[in-house]
Motif scaffolding. Sequence first.
Motif: not given
Length: 268
Positions: A134, A163, A165, A167, A195, A238-239, A241-242, A245
């Motif tokens: 990030e 991993g 992000k 969004n 996602g 998706v959830n 994997r989120n 991380g």
Amino acid sequence: MGDIGFWVDRTALHEAASQGHVLQLKELIENGAYVNVVTVDSITPLHEASLRGQTQCVKLLLAAGAQVDARNIDGSTPLCDACAAGSIECAKVLLEHGANVNPPLFTATPLHEACMSGNAECVRLMILQGARLEAHDCHFGTPLHVACAREHIDCVKVLLNAGAKVNAAKLHETALHHAAKVKNVDLIELLVQFGGNVYARDNQGKKPVDYTRSGTPASLCLQFYESTPLSLQQLCRVNLRNFLGIQALEVVSCLNIPQRIIDFLSYC
């Protein structure tokens, strides 16, 4: 003299490093040439060799004491330049000599540069070495923004699987906005499967679909996802994997579950 520009003090060492003239470079070094000599824009011979993918010259310069994390006027290090060139071999040599994969920059990091060049292997190497997914460049946003803007879908896959992000926003603009702007349907579908939020609005209040022309494949694709939410199965992936991380792939591969489910969670 006006058109000579910033290369007025370019030295024979810079030229030999850039052109890959190994024997000449070795002779210059043996005759006492200063390996950390810089041009007025702070470019060292090591920058030159790295940017041109001259691995043997990089090795020679480092062995002679070249500063591995020297910065030019833009803040770029030789590792940034090696990644910009897509030179995996130069990048490996620099890393072996202690190059910082996360130099304290406000501009593009080595990972950003690897995404710009479109070298997925180089992107993977930077991530394995601990590159920050990030890291935010003041102009380009995150590495994912860069990879999407340049339509390097292989790099996007590597980042998302590591991993990144999906969004993350740059001025409220997501990677999906970039994918819509370049009208790349494959990229749009990949981001959505990981996602990507088709309803996200940027600082102009526009959704990704607002950057497409009505009736085009990209527009129809985004309209479909706006009217057809992801299945429960997809949302669970998706959830999960989120939640896991950046360790998601490693953890999923160790789960005591059928291989088909592991493959699904790993986007295989």
